[in-house]
Design an enzyme around this catalytic site. Structure first.
Site, PDB file in Angstrom:
ATOM      1  N   CYS A 152      -6.687  -0.124  -1.179  1.00 33.41           N
ATOM      2  CA  CYS A 152      -7.370   1.159  -1.291  1.00 33.41           C
ATOM      3  C   CYS A 152      -6.384   2.296  -1.083  1.00 33.41           C
ATOM      4  O   CYS A 152      -5.200   2.100  -0.865  1.00 33.41           O
ATOM      5  CB  CYS A 152      -8.478   1.269  -0.238  1.00 33.41           C
ATOM      6  SG  CYS A 152      -9.622  -0.118  -0.194  1.00 33.41           S
ATOM      7  N   ARG A 211     -11.724   3.040  -2.836  1.00 33.49           N
ATOM      8  CA  ARG A 211     -11.720   1.584  -2.709  1.00 33.49           C
ATOM      9  C   ARG A 211     -11.455   0.875  -4.031  1.00 33.49           C
ATOM     10  O   ARG A 211     -12.093   1.180  -5.050  1.00 33.49           O
ATOM     11  CB  ARG A 211     -13.068   1.119  -2.146  1.00 33.49           C
ATOM     12  CG  ARG A 211     -13.128  -0.389  -1.870  1.00 33.49           C
ATOM     13  CD  ARG A 211     -14.496  -0.807  -1.374  1.00 33.49           C
ATOM     14  NE  ARG A 211     -14.542  -2.221  -1.056  1.00 33.49           N
ATOM     15  CZ  ARG A 211     -15.635  -2.966  -1.078  1.00 33.49           C
ATOM     16  NH1 ARG A 211     -16.791  -2.406  -1.368  1.00 33.49           N
ATOM     17  NH2 ARG A 211     -15.578  -4.247  -0.780  1.00 33.49           N
ATOM     18  N   ASN A 219      -6.450   0.329   4.297  1.00 41.17           N
ATOM     19  CA  ASN A 219      -5.819  -0.005   3.026  1.00 41.17           C
ATOM     20  C   ASN A 219      -5.060  -1.310   3.214  1.00 41.17           C
ATOM     21  O   ASN A 219      -4.196  -1.410   4.083  1.00 41.17           O
ATOM     22  CB  ASN A 219      -4.851   1.111   2.613  1.00 41.17           C
ATOM     23  CG  ASN A 219      -3.969   0.711   1.437  1.00 41.17           C
ATOM     24  OD1 ASN A 219      -4.344  -0.108   0.605  1.00 41.17           O
ATOM     25  ND2 ASN A 219      -2.784   1.297   1.372  1.00 41.17           N
ATOM     26  N   GLY A 220      -5.374  -2.333   2.426  1.00 42.00           N
ATOM     27  CA  GLY A 220      -4.626  -3.584   2.500  1.00 42.00           C
ATOM     28  C   GLY A 220      -5.522  -4.805   2.549  1.00 42.00           C
ATOM     29  O   GLY A 220      -6.683  -4.760   2.142  1.00 42.00           O
ATOM     30  N   GLY A 261       7.350 -11.953  -5.960  1.00 44.95           N
ATOM     31  CA  GLY A 261       8.386 -12.721  -5.264  1.00 44.95           C
ATOM     32  C   GLY A 261       9.330 -11.888  -4.431  1.00 44.95           C
ATOM     33  O   GLY A 261      10.360 -12.393  -3.983  1.00 44.95           O
TER      34      GLY A 261
END
Length: 655
Positions: A2, A53, A79-80, A378
């Protein structure tokens, strides 16, 4: 994933005005969260929180933010992703501290943990990437926090008597109290590092919260509050070196594959379509191989390619994808496609940013978002497992230079400097076919100048700063600048090791990785409303990596040795082994060709003098040398150009 923002104005405010201001700030973050939005305020305190969101977990209204704890004490914008949030719920249930759950969002889990354990214990128990703002209505405190490795951004700063915070600078700038005063010291750092490293920001009065830190601000002493760490990278270095993993190569490979596989498994949790970036290199191929080993259906993988020689890895990615059986999508990008991104860069990177691989990163994110909402990456493998050539150089170039007495080093440096780079290039062009392959250099003139600089340095740390710097003395180029300290220039913050290669790896993980690589990926992906996840940056993988002896990372002149062994269990060695290739574009030739007029306008001498940020002669000299082909100053010039383009957009926005 978000965008979050908010403010705390000490004089309070009317509810409608607070909510309207918060709404204006969050509107600037709509790209980070196109699925939902919300605002909340504490009128008496003058606090407002807002969020945009991107729905990943719990797509129902139960995941809406700002979110309140069950007891009403806490309000959060987050956020996350917290990858172990279901395990945290189990721990709460075992302690009889779990409230009735409204949904299965990780944000709700965090709030329950805050209520039961407090903030610091909760973030220490959490595995994930995050930035959040938490208002404690009972204690009248605001807590800002950022994940351990810095995957998610968080800016904050006092403007007058108002504290502003948010995921991106553009949200802070939407507040009426914001003053856009450029910090010339931060501009000098930009020229040195291609980015503005934390805790600095391009504007005065604004900072970035450093990874692994908490900032708790109370109503009684708001301005005196200072960030404190809840996790230190250097502690992971110390612990790993103090208690190394003594294991055979096979057992160490087993341990790494198990820990990295567990991280990949956790990060594949999603209620929306998920895929992965695949370049065909070691890091992304390892992540995709571990994903495919855990998936009952083909993993969706994505690659972009360029037709220019030396810049195309798509053919290698395709071979890896075919072997692993992924559902692979590739897109060959025309030069005009990449060039079309450039005008958008100042808006995507709301702080000037000079890493030109921002362009292919945006394009791969754009391609990936057409099919999925989450992509695994990666990133992190080079810093953790010794992949950059500079780590090998610590054992060759630097150590060999140190064997020479100081007078001999100074004499050799003077001799190298005495020959113009163009002359070196001509000599090598003539004798190149007669030389061994390792001596056939692409830009011998530039490399001779760099070697001359190395010979004059006094320490391994100075050697690393030289390698990490684009402009070697940026304070002379930026008018009125005094370069502020960073981790690289603060010995008290240096990692606890005397081994130069290990020291460089630890410094890169705390500077280049969060300030450049992760910024690039976050902004480029979120500009396309794409969530990215980085399994190698699970702190348990980081801690294991530092327990591995250096000889299991760098062996026989090859970096990432142990990571390669994990990959070779899934992908044949012959599909992987080739020279390392950066994720870049042919910027040097583009600046002499299709970008020349654009660059010339931004680097016009009269314009530079009128704007008053740069010493024009130093920049014009590099521009002239680059156009002539005598030197390749692409990186130094690109950083200046990105600031100039950003400054131009700033002017237009304020006009």
């Amino acid at each position: 994933m978000c965008g979050m923002t908010g403010f705390w104005q000490r004089h309070g405010g009317a509810q409608d005005a607070l909510l309207a201001q918060a709404r204006a700030m969050s509107a600037r973050l709509s790209h980070r969260g196109p699925d939902d939005s919300g605002e909340w305020c504490d009128e008496a305190a003058g606090v407002a929180l807002a969020q945009r969101r991107l729905s990943i977990l719990d797509l129902s209204p139960a995941g809406h933010q700002p979110m309140h704890s069950a007891d009403g004490r806490y309000v959060i914008v987050f956020n996350g992703e917290i990858y172990n949030h279901l395990a945290l719920r189990d721990r709460l249930r075992a302690e009889h501290a779990a409230p009735p759950w409204r949904g299965h969002a990780d944000t709700e889990t965090l709030l329950a943990c805050f209520a039961a354990w407090g903030v610091e214990r909760t973030v220490q128990a959490s595995v994930g990437m995050f930035a959040f703002a938490l208002w404690d209505r009972q204690q009248r405190t605001l807590t800002l926090s950022r994940d351990r490795m810095g995957e998610k951004p968080l800016y904050y700063g006092w403007q007058g008597d108002t504290l502003l915070f948010g995921s991106e600078l553009k949200a802070l700038k939407a507040h009426a109290a914001f003053r856009a005063d450029i910090d010339r010291g931060a501009l000098a750092l930009l020229l040195r590092h291609d980015c503005v490293p934390a805790p600095h920001a391009i504007y005065r009065g604004v900072a970035k919260l450093r990874p692994g830190h908490l900032l708790r601000i109370s109503a009684d002493t708001p301005r005196e509050a200072q960030p404190v760490p809840y996790w230190r990278y250097n502690d992971a270095v110390s612990a790993g070196l103090r208690e190394p993993l003594i294991a055979t190569d096979a057992a160490a490979t087993d341990a790494l594959e198990a820990q990295l596989g567990a991280s990949v498994d956790a990060q594949m949790l999603s209620d929306v379509p998920l895929g992965a970036f695949l370049s065909g290199g070691i890091d992304s191929s390892t992540i995709v191989a571990l994903m495919q080993a855990r998936s009952a259906r083909p993993v969706k993988t994505f690659t972009i390619g360029f037709d220019e020689n030396g810049y195309d890895e798509a053919v290698h990615a395709k071979a890896v994808a075919r072997h692993l059986g992924t559902e692979h999508t590739e897109l060959y990008v025309r030069p005009e496609d990449a060039l079309a991104v450039i005008p958008r860069l100042p808006g995507i990177f709301c702080e000037p940013f000079g890493d030109s691989s921002q362009i292919p990163t945006f394009l791969i994110s754009q391609l990936t978002r057409r099919a999925v909402t989450v992509a695994l990456s990666g990133d992190g493998g080079d810093e953790l497992f010794g992949g950059y050539n500079r780590y090998l150089g610590a054992r060759t170039t630097w150590e060999k230079a140190q064997r020479l007495p100081p007078p001999a080093r100074r004499a050799a440096a003077a001799a190298l400097h005495a020959v113009a780079p163009a002359t070196w290039d001509r000599w090598f062009q003539r004798i190149g076919p007669l030389l061994p392959k390792r001596w056939q250099l692409a830009t011998p003139g530039d490399k001779a100048q760099k070697l001359a600089d190395v010979l004059t340095l006094s320490s391994g740390q100075a050697y690393f700063l030289n390698l990490a710097s684009q402009w070697q003395d940026p304070a002379r180029v930026v008018l009125g600048a005094q370069e502020p300290p960073t981790l690289l220039t603060m010995p008290d913050a240096w990692p606890p090791t005397d081994n130069l290669a290990q020291w460089m790896m630890a410094m890169d993980a705390q500077t280049y990785l969060p300030d450049d690589i992760l910024v690039k990926v976050d902004r480029a992906a979120m500009a396309n409303s794409l969530e990215t996840r980085v399994p190698m940056l699970d702190h348990r993988v980081v801690e294991l990596a530092w327990r591995l002896p250096l000889q299991q990372k760098i062996r026989h002149g090859q970096g990432k040795w142990l990571l390669r062994q994990v990959l070779y269990r899934h992908v044949p060695k012959e599909l992987i082994e080739r020279p390392k290739m950066g994720f870049g574009i042919p910027l040097d030739s583009w600046l002499r060709g299709p970008l020349r007029d654009w660059a010339e306008a931004l680097l016009d001498e009269n314009r530079l003098r009128h704007e008053g940020y740069f010493q024009p002669d130093a920049i014009r000299q590099k521009w002239t040398e680059h156009l002539s082909g005598r030197r390749n100053w692409q990186h130094q010039l690109w950083t200046v150009l990105m600031f100039q383009a950003w400054l131009e957009q700033e002017r237009r926005a304020s006009a």
